[in-house]
Write a protein that holds these residues in place. Structure first.
Motif, mmCIF file in Angstrom:
data_model
loop_
_atom_site.group_PDB
_atom_site.id
_atom_site.type_symbol
_atom_site.label_atom_id
_atom_site.label_comp_id
_atom_site.label_asym_id
_atom_site.label_seq_id
_atom_site.Cartn_x
_atom_site.Cartn_y
_atom_site.Cartn_z
ATOM 1 N N SER A 105 0.824 -1.212 0.000
ATOM 2 C CA SER A 105 0.000 0.000 0.000
ATOM 3 C C SER A 105 0.856 1.259 0.000
ATOM 4 O O SER A 105 2.039 1.229 0.360
ATOM 5 C CB SER A 105 -0.903 0.018 1.246
ATOM 6 N N SER A 106 0.243 2.375 -0.437
ATOM 7 C CA SER A 106 0.857 3.706 -0.358
ATOM 8 C C SER A 106 2.228 3.748 -1.021
ATOM 9 O O SER A 106 3.266 3.835 -0.348
ATOM 10 C CB SER A 106 0.970 4.158 1.099
ATOM 11 N N VAL A 107 2.228 3.691 -2.337
ATOM 12 C CA VAL A 107 3.467 3.633 -3.109
ATOM 13 C C VAL A 107 3.667 4.921 -3.904
ATOM 14 O O VAL A 107 2.712 5.489 -4.438
ATOM 15 C CB VAL A 107 3.452 2.434 -4.078
ATOM 16 N N ILE A 108 4.918 5.359 -3.981
ATOM 17 C CA ILE A 108 5.323 6.452 -4.863
ATOM 18 C C ILE A 108 6.437 5.927 -5.759
ATOM 19 O O ILE A 108 7.317 5.207 -5.293
ATOM 20 C CB ILE A 108 5.813 7.675 -4.055
ATOM 21 N N CYS A 109 6.408 6.292 -7.038
ATOM 22 C CA CYS A 109 7.407 5.813 -7.985
ATOM 23 C C CYS A 109 8.112 6.996 -8.649
ATOM 24 O O CYS A 109 7.481 7.796 -9.346
ATOM 25 C CB CYS A 109 6.750 4.935 -9.044
ATOM 26 N N THR A 110 9.414 7.087 -8.453
ATOM 27 C CA THR A 110 10.169 8.187 -9.049
ATOM 28 C C THR A 110 10.305 8.039 -10.567
ATOM 29 O O THR A 110 10.482 9.036 -11.264
ATOM 30 C CB THR A 110 11.561 8.301 -8.406
ATOM 31 N N LYS A 111 10.205 6.815 -11.069
ATOM 32 C CA LYS A 111 10.288 6.635 -12.521
ATOM 33 C C LYS A 111 9.036 7.183 -13.206
ATOM 34 O O LYS A 111 9.121 7.832 -14.253
ATOM 35 C CB LYS A 111 10.490 5.172 -12.881
ATOM 36 N N ILE A 112 7.872 6.934 -12.624
ATOM 37 C CA ILE A 112 6.638 7.508 -13.161
ATOM 38 C C ILE A 112 6.709 9.028 -13.100
ATOM 39 O O ILE A 112 6.347 9.729 -14.062
ATOM 40 C CB ILE A 112 5.415 6.977 -12.396
ATOM 41 N N ALA A 113 7.194 9.561 -11.977
ATOM 42 C CA ALA A 113 7.332 11.011 -11.854
ATOM 43 C C ALA A 113 8.225 11.565 -12.952
ATOM 44 O O ALA A 113 7.901 12.576 -13.600
ATOM 45 C CB ALA A 113 7.902 11.364 -10.481
ATOM 46 N N ALA A 114 9.340 10.897 -13.196
ATOM 47 C CA ALA A 114 10.271 11.365 -14.220
ATOM 48 C C ALA A 114 9.633 11.324 -15.610
ATOM 49 O O ALA A 114 9.820 12.242 -16.417
ATOM 50 C CB ALA A 114 11.541 10.521 -14.189
ATOM 51 N N ARG A 115 8.873 10.287 -15.878
ATOM 52 C CA ARG A 115 8.241 10.179 -17.196
ATOM 53 C C ARG A 115 7.165 11.239 -17.397
ATOM 54 O O ARG A 115 6.867 11.619 -18.526
ATOM 55 C CB ARG A 115 7.669 8.779 -17.385
ATOM 56 N N LEU A 116 6.600 11.733 -16.311
ATOM 57 C CA LEU A 116 5.579 12.775 -16.424
ATOM 58 C C LEU A 116 6.169 14.162 -16.594
ATOM 59 O O LEU A 116 5.514 15.049 -17.169
ATOM 60 C CB LEU A 116 4.673 12.758 -15.182
ATOM 61 N N VAL A 117 7.388 14.392 -16.099
ATOM 62 C CA VAL A 117 7.957 15.744 -16.167
ATOM 63 C C VAL A 117 9.254 15.832 -16.968
ATOM 64 O O VAL A 117 9.607 16.907 -17.434
ATOM 65 C CB VAL A 117 8.191 16.324 -14.753
ATOM 66 N N TYR A 118 9.962 14.725 -17.137
ATOM 67 C CA TYR A 118 11.184 14.721 -17.947
ATOM 68 C C TYR A 118 10.853 14.285 -19.367
ATOM 69 O O TYR A 118 11.421 13.337 -19.896
ATOM 70 C CB TYR A 118 12.221 13.792 -17.310
ATOM 71 N N THR A 119 9.924 15.007 -19.981
ATOM 72 C CA THR A 119 9.454 14.636 -21.317
ATOM 73 C C THR A 119 10.399 15.102 -22.419
ATOM 74 O O THR A 119 10.178 14.780 -23.586
ATOM 75 C CB THR A 119 8.055 15.223 -21.560
#
Length: 215
Positions: A105-119
């Protein structure tokens, strides 16, 4: 890392009783391969962000270990008051859910974050992001080593620790970018879906993806 022997703690089978890693815990896994059904989980790395890493070695009972009898670790993974910070959480969550028969439960993923802003780039690996955002060079020399060995080398332990020691600082940078680009809520929606996405992967729904138009 300065004097890594003092910063890396190795445990057999579970976290020690009473260890408090705080409300945001960086987590990574090492396995024998990339197929959770075939390749066993060997190591879980955790850090509270204080410069120390806690490594839990998982060994089968027939090799003298405790198997997946890890009550303290499972309690942490299932605690929705503790946020788990990962890079490419889709894989790690699938591995942990398959091995321990739990829902993470309660997960954060830095790879998803990067894919959303490091376009502006298609490079979203941990080593690249740490170098670009933190000025930290991570060695990947031990990435493909034998994590199922009875005794881990110092090089393996140092490498494993490095994958969690910088995640808090990396998330701080990426979350600021998500907020700046007004994509923090979208990222959270992705994170909330990760346990289900991992279960879909475990059931074989990667190709075809049930969200694709194909078929």
């Amino acid at each position: 890392m300065n004097n890594p022997q003092n910063l890396v703690h190795l445990y057999d089978g579970d976290l020690p009783d009473g260890l408090d890693l705080g409300p945001l815990v960086a987590i990574d896994t090492e396995t024998m391969g990339l197929n959770p059904h075939r390749d066993r989980l060997c190591l879980i790395q955790l850090s509270s962000g204080n410069g120390e890493a806690h490594l839990v070695q998982i060994r089968p009972v027939d090799l003298g270990g405790k198997g997946y009898d890890s009550p303290n670790l499972k309690a942490l993974l299932q605690n929705d008051k503790i946020t788990k910070l990962m890079h490419f959480a889709r894989f790690d969550v699938a591995v942990l859910q398959h091995a321990f028969k739990i829902t993470v439960s309660s997960v954060i993923c830095t790879k998803i974050a990067a894919r959303l802003v490091y376009t502006f780039t298609d490079r979203h690996g941990l080593a690249y992001l740490c170098r670009d955002l933190l000025g930290v060079d991570l060695s990947k020399q031990q990435q493909s080593s034998d994590w199922g060995a009875q005794t881990l080398t110092e090089a393996q332990k140092t490498y494993a620790a490095s994958d969690v020691l910088h995640l808090h600082a990396l998330w701080e940078k990426l979350e600021a970018l998500l907020i700046r680009e007004k994509r923090r809520d979208l990222a959270q929606a992705c994170y909330d879906f990760l346990p289900a996405r991992a279960n879909l992967d475990l059931l074989g729904y990667t190709d075809p993806d049930i969200f694709s138009h194909k078929g």
